[in-house]
Design a protein around this motif. Structure first.
Motif, PDB file in Angstrom:
ATOM      1  N   GLY A  14      74.710  37.860  -9.737  1.00 12.09           N
ATOM      2  CA  GLY A  14      73.354  37.943  -9.214  1.00 12.09           C
ATOM      3  C   GLY A  14      72.313  37.542 -10.245  1.00 12.09           C
ATOM      4  O   GLY A  14      71.172  37.252  -9.891  1.00 12.09           O
ATOM      5  N   ASP A  15      72.690  37.503 -11.537  1.00  9.67           N
ATOM      6  CA  ASP A  15      71.740  37.051 -12.555  1.00  9.67           C
ATOM      7  C   ASP A  15      71.411  35.580 -12.339  1.00  9.67           C
ATOM      8  O   ASP A  15      72.186  34.825 -11.745  1.00  9.67           O
ATOM      9  CB  ASP A  15      72.345  37.209 -13.962  1.00  9.67           C
ATOM     10  N   ASP A  16      70.285  35.167 -12.853  1.00  6.92           N
ATOM     11  CA  ASP A  16      69.864  33.775 -12.776  1.00  6.92           C
ATOM     12  C   ASP A  16      70.904  32.875 -13.469  1.00  6.92           C
ATOM     13  O   ASP A  16      71.358  33.179 -14.580  1.00  6.92           O
ATOM     14  CB  ASP A  16      68.507  33.635 -13.473  1.00  6.92           C
ATOM     15  N   ALA A  17      71.275  31.764 -12.805  1.00  8.60           N
ATOM     16  CA  ALA A  17      72.316  30.875 -13.337  1.00  8.60           C
ATOM     17  C   ALA A  17      71.930  30.299 -14.699  1.00  8.60           C
ATOM     18  O   ALA A  17      72.778  30.159 -15.587  1.00  8.60           O
ATOM     19  CB  ALA A  17      72.594  29.763 -12.338  1.00  8.60           C
ATOM     20  N   ASP A  18      70.663  29.958 -14.878  1.00 12.92           N
ATOM     21  CA  ASP A  18      70.225  29.414 -16.174  1.00 12.92           C
ATOM     22  C   ASP A  18      70.382  30.442 -17.288  1.00 12.92           C
ATOM     23  O   ASP A  18      70.755  30.103 -18.412  1.00 12.92           O
ATOM     24  CB  ASP A  18      68.758  28.958 -16.098  1.00 12.92           C
ATOM     25  N   PHE A  19      70.098  31.703 -16.953  1.00 12.25           N
ATOM     26  CA  PHE A  19      70.256  32.782 -17.929  1.00 12.25           C
ATOM     27  C   PHE A  19      71.728  32.908 -18.336  1.00 12.25           C
ATOM     28  O   PHE A  19      72.062  33.005 -19.527  1.00 12.25           O
ATOM     29  CB  PHE A  19      69.756  34.097 -17.317  1.00 12.25           C
ATOM     30  N   ILE A  20      72.615  32.855 -17.335  1.00  8.83           N
ATOM     31  CA  ILE A  20      74.055  32.977 -17.616  1.00  8.83           C
ATOM     32  C   ILE A  20      74.537  31.802 -18.467  1.00  8.83           C
ATOM     33  O   ILE A  20      75.278  31.980 -19.441  1.00  8.83           O
ATOM     34  CB  ILE A  20      74.850  33.086 -16.300  1.00  8.83           C
ATOM     35  N   LEU A  21      74.075  30.594 -18.118  1.00  7.54           N
ATOM     36  CA  LEU A  21      74.472  29.412 -18.901  1.00  7.54           C
ATOM     37  C   LEU A  21      73.988  29.519 -20.342  1.00  7.54           C
ATOM     38  O   LEU A  21      74.721  29.209 -21.290  1.00  7.54           O
ATOM     39  CB  LEU A  21      73.901  28.141 -18.273  1.00  7.54           C
ATOM     40  N   LYS A  22      72.755  29.972 -20.506  1.00  4.20           N
ATOM     41  CA  LYS A  22      72.197  30.125 -21.847  1.00  4.20           C
ATOM     42  C   LYS A  22      73.044  31.108 -22.669  1.00  4.20           C
ATOM     43  O   LYS A  22      73.361  30.856 -23.837  1.00  4.20           O
ATOM     44  CB  LYS A  22      70.756  30.632 -21.728  1.00  4.20           C
ATOM     45  N   LYS A  23      73.431  32.202 -22.047  1.00  2.00           N
ATOM     46  CA  LYS A  23      74.278  33.188 -22.734  1.00  2.00           C
ATOM     47  C   LYS A  23      75.657  32.581 -23.053  1.00  2.00           C
ATOM     48  O   LYS A  23      76.228  32.831 -24.117  1.00  2.00           O
ATOM     49  CB  LYS A  23      74.463  34.444 -21.876  1.00  2.00           C
ATOM     50  N   ALA A  24      76.185  31.775 -22.127  1.00  6.16           N
ATOM     51  CA  ALA A  24      77.498  31.163 -22.340  1.00  6.16           C
ATOM     52  C   ALA A  24      77.460  30.193 -23.522  1.00  6.16           C
ATOM     53  O   ALA A  24      78.355  30.190 -24.369  1.00  6.16           O
ATOM     54  CB  ALA A  24      77.953  30.443 -21.070  1.00  6.16           C
ATOM     55  N   TYR A  25      76.404  29.373 -23.583  1.00  6.78           N
ATOM     56  CA  TYR A  25      76.290  28.423 -24.700  1.00  6.78           C
ATOM     57  C   TYR A  25      76.116  29.151 -26.024  1.00  6.78           C
ATOM     58  O   TYR A  25      76.693  28.775 -27.048  1.00  6.78           O
ATOM     59  CB  TYR A  25      75.122  27.453 -24.472  1.00  6.78           C
ATOM     60  N   ALA A  26      75.325  30.206 -26.000  1.00 13.02           N
ATOM     61  CA  ALA A  26      75.120  31.000 -27.228  1.00 13.02           C
ATOM     62  C   ALA A  26      76.443  31.634 -27.657  1.00 13.02           C
ATOM     63  O   ALA A  26      76.766  31.680 -28.851  1.00 13.02           O
ATOM     64  CB  ALA A  26      74.063  32.072 -26.985  1.00 13.02           C
ATOM     65  N   PHE A  27      77.200  32.094 -26.681  1.00 13.03           N
ATOM     66  CA  PHE A  27      78.498  32.701 -26.981  1.00 13.03           C
ATOM     67  C   PHE A  27      79.419  31.678 -27.651  1.00 13.03           C
ATOM     68  O   PHE A  27      80.083  31.974 -28.642  1.00 13.03           O
ATOM     69  CB  PHE A  27      79.124  33.219 -25.689  1.00 13.03           C
ATOM     70  N   ASP A  28      79.435  30.462 -27.112  1.00 12.94           N
ATOM     71  CA  ASP A  28      80.274  29.413 -27.706  1.00 12.94           C
ATOM     72  C   ASP A  28      79.834  29.093 -29.141  1.00 12.94           C
ATOM     73  O   ASP A  28      80.655  28.884 -30.014  1.00 12.94           O
ATOM     74  CB  ASP A  28      80.222  28.136 -26.867  1.00 12.94           C
TER      75      ASP A  28
END
Ligand code: SF4
Length: 108
Positions: A14-28
């Motif tokens: 349910g979180d914003d997709a851009d927010f999730i992507l940003k977190k994913a890239y930061a995680f990588d």
């Protein structure tokens, strides 16, 4: 994997997709990255290693290799492969066959 660790969560359904992507890239960049793991920085197998995230222990942003068996397997395969390549390179016919096989099955 790591679903119960809040500090490495990408977000929640349910979180914003851009927010999730940003977190994913930061995680990588910060975690899922051999450049930030001390053990990996000095490892001769790092260019061949898939560095499975499952072998890393992640604790409050710190990352360490937690599964020595995974690393030993990768290192063993790396050395074995290099030795085998060296052996094949010493035999012109086998070297040509290997290159023909690679051209046919891998590069094309
Ligand atoms: S084998 Fe282990 S130490 Fe070496 S690069 Fe892979 S995860 Fe890192």
């Amino acid at each position: 994997m790591y679903t119960s660790k809040q500090d490495i969560s990408y977000g929640i359904v349910g979180d914003d997709a851009d927010f999730i992507l940003k977190k994913a890239y930061a995680f990588d960049d910060e975690i899922n990255n051999k450049d930030v793991v001390k053990d990996c920085q000095k490892c001769y197998a790092r260019s061949m290693c898939s560095s499975c995230l499952g072998s890393f222990e992640i604790d409050k942003g710190e990352v360490a290799v937690s599964n020595p068996i995974f690393c030993e397997t990768i290192k063993h395969v790396t050395i074995y492969t290099i030795k085998k390549l060296s052996e094949i390179k010493g035999d012109e016919e086998r070297w040509q066959r290997l290159n023909a096989f690679l051209r046919k099955n891998v590069y094309e």
